[in-house]
Motif scaffolding. Structure first.
Motif, PDB file in Angstrom:
ATOM      1  N   GLU A  94       0.830  -1.205   0.000  1.00 40.84           N
ATOM      2  CA  GLU A  94       0.000   0.000   0.000  1.00 40.84           C
ATOM      3  C   GLU A  94       0.862   1.251   0.000  1.00 40.84           C
ATOM      4  OE1 GLU A  94      -2.174  -0.845   3.554  1.00 40.84           O
ATOM      5  OE2 GLU A  94      -3.986  -1.373   2.432  1.00 40.84           O
ATOM      6  N   PHE A  95       1.929   1.227   0.802  1.00 37.15           N
ATOM      7  CA  PHE A  95       2.842   2.363   0.856  1.00 37.15           C
ATOM      8  C   PHE A  95       3.488   2.612  -0.499  1.00 37.15           C
ATOM      9  CE2 PHE A  95       7.159   4.019   1.491  1.00 37.15           C
ATOM     10  CZ  PHE A  95       6.856   5.229   2.098  1.00 37.15           C
ATOM     11  N   LEU A  96       3.954   1.554  -1.139  1.00 39.78           N
ATOM     12  CA  LEU A  96       4.586   1.691  -2.452  1.00 39.78           C
ATOM     13  C   LEU A  96       3.595   2.198  -3.498  1.00 39.78           C
ATOM     14  CD1 LEU A  96       6.867  -1.479  -2.516  1.00 39.78           C
ATOM     15  CD2 LEU A  96       7.555   0.911  -2.211  1.00 39.78           C
ATOM     16  N   ALA A  97       2.366   1.737  -3.423  1.00 34.22           N
ATOM     17  CA  ALA A  97       1.336   2.205  -4.358  1.00 34.22           C
ATOM     18  C   ALA A  97       1.051   3.689  -4.134  1.00 34.22           C
ATOM     19  CB  ALA A  97       0.060   1.383  -4.188  1.00 34.22           C
ATOM     20  N   GLN A  98       1.000   4.102  -2.881  1.00 33.34           N
ATOM     21  CA  GLN A  98       0.767   5.509  -2.564  1.00 33.34           C
ATOM     22  C   GLN A  98       1.938   6.366  -3.039  1.00 33.34           C
ATOM     23  OE1 GLN A  98       0.083   6.264   1.581  1.00 33.34           O
ATOM     24  NE2 GLN A  98      -0.214   8.449   1.268  1.00 33.34           N
ATOM     25  N   MET A  99       3.152   5.898  -2.857  1.00 30.17           N
ATOM     26  CA  MET A  99       4.327   6.649  -3.302  1.00 30.17           C
ATOM     27  C   MET A  99       4.374   6.754  -4.825  1.00 30.17           C
ATOM     28  SD  MET A  99       5.989   7.822  -0.728  1.00 30.17           S
ATOM     29  CE  MET A  99       4.358   8.157  -0.097  1.00 30.17           C
ATOM     30  N   GLU A 100       3.966   5.701  -5.510  1.00 32.33           N
ATOM     31  CA  GLU A 100       3.925   5.734  -6.967  1.00 32.33           C
ATOM     32  C   GLU A 100       2.882   6.739  -7.451  1.00 32.33           C
ATOM     33  OE1 GLU A 100       4.750   4.976 -10.959  1.00 32.33           O
ATOM     34  OE2 GLU A 100       5.907   4.632  -9.146  1.00 32.33           O
ATOM     35  N   GLU A 101       1.726   6.748  -6.808  1.00 31.79           N
ATOM     36  CA  GLU A 101       0.684   7.710  -7.166  1.00 31.79           C
ATOM     37  C   GLU A 101       1.170   9.144  -6.920  1.00 31.79           C
ATOM     38  OE1 GLU A 101      -3.816   9.031  -5.840  1.00 31.79           O
ATOM     39  OE2 GLU A 101      -3.073   7.067  -5.251  1.00 31.79           O
ATOM     40  N   GLU A 102       1.852   9.357  -5.801  1.00 34.15           N
ATOM     41  CA  GLU A 102       2.380  10.683  -5.494  1.00 34.15           C
ATOM     42  C   GLU A 102       3.426  11.110  -6.515  1.00 34.15           C
ATOM     43  OE1 GLU A 102       4.745  12.675  -1.814  1.00 34.15           O
ATOM     44  OE2 GLU A 102       2.987  11.464  -1.325  1.00 34.15           O
ATOM     45  N   ARG A 103       4.254  10.166  -6.948  1.00 37.84           N
ATOM     46  CA  ARG A 103       5.269  10.469  -7.955  1.00 37.84           C
ATOM     47  C   ARG A 103       4.620  10.894  -9.273  1.00 37.84           C
ATOM     48  NH1 ARG A 103       7.350   8.585 -12.281  1.00 37.84           N
ATOM     49  NH2 ARG A 103       6.096   6.706 -12.257  1.00 37.84           N
ATOM     50  N   ILE A 104       3.540  10.220  -9.640  1.00 36.65           N
ATOM     51  CA  ILE A 104       2.836  10.550 -10.883  1.00 36.65           C
ATOM     52  C   ILE A 104       2.208  11.937 -10.794  1.00 36.65           C
ATOM     53  CG2 ILE A 104       0.829   9.925 -12.285  1.00 36.65           C
ATOM     54  CD1 ILE A 104       1.530   6.953 -11.619  1.00 36.65           C
ATOM     55  N   VAL A 105       1.562  12.225  -9.674  1.00 35.00           N
ATOM     56  CA  VAL A 105       0.935  13.543  -9.501  1.00 35.00           C
ATOM     57  C   VAL A 105       1.993  14.633  -9.487  1.00 35.00           C
ATOM     58  CG1 VAL A 105      -0.438  14.961  -7.932  1.00 35.00           C
ATOM     59  CG2 VAL A 105      -1.089  12.589  -8.348  1.00 35.00           C
ATOM     60  N   LEU A 106       3.100  14.407  -8.806  1.00 34.46           N
ATOM     61  CA  LEU A 106       4.189  15.385  -8.783  1.00 34.46           C
ATOM     62  C   LEU A 106       4.732  15.636 -10.182  1.00 34.46           C
ATOM     63  CD1 LEU A 106       6.159  17.226  -7.302  1.00 34.46           C
ATOM     64  CD2 LEU A 106       7.580  15.215  -6.872  1.00 34.46           C
ATOM     65  N   SER A 107       4.869  14.594 -10.979  1.00 34.12           N
ATOM     66  CA  SER A 107       5.380  14.786 -12.340  1.00 34.12           C
ATOM     67  C   SER A 107       4.408  15.622 -13.176  1.00 34.12           C
ATOM     68  CB  SER A 107       5.670  13.447 -13.020  1.00 34.12           C
ATOM     69  OG  SER A 107       4.484  12.772 -13.343  1.00 34.12           O
TER      70      SER A 107
END
Length: 100
Positions: free
Chosen positions: A33-46
């Motif tokens: 779940e943490f990794l999925a959240q971090m991936e989503e955050e990375r996409i939004v930041l990009s």
């Protein structure tokens, strides 16, 4: 009546779980779940960074003062969403040094 004193060991995360200021509502988060959240955050930041890059190109052909104001507004909105990401602050500060 006794006054409540806030100490260094107090936890402001709501019900005492999740660390100081941590979001999560006390629910332990699995690694996946943490990794999925971090991936989503990375996409939004990009996406925010692409927006800032787009604004820097001056697509509306504004004069210098209006363009600077628009780019600053874009960075301000990005910082509101990602205040804890130093790369956002660094990118904005570099733009200000060159164009501010």
């Amino acid at each position: 009546a006794g006054a409540t004193v806030v100490g260094a060991d107090d936890d402001f995360a709501g019900d005492g779980a999740g660390g100081a200021g941590g979001a999560g509502g006390g629910k332990a988060q699995s690694d996946s779940e943490f990794l999925a959240q971090m991936e989503e955050e990375r996409i939004v930041l990009s996406k925010w960074r692409r927006r800032a890059a787009y604004e820097r190109t001056n697509p509306e052909r504004l004069n210098a003062a209006d363009h600077a104001m628009r780019v600053r507004a874009s960075y301000c909105e990005e910082v509101c969403a990602f205040a804890r990401h130093p790369e956002v602050w660094y990118e904005w500060s570099q733009w200000e040094l060159l164009h501010g």
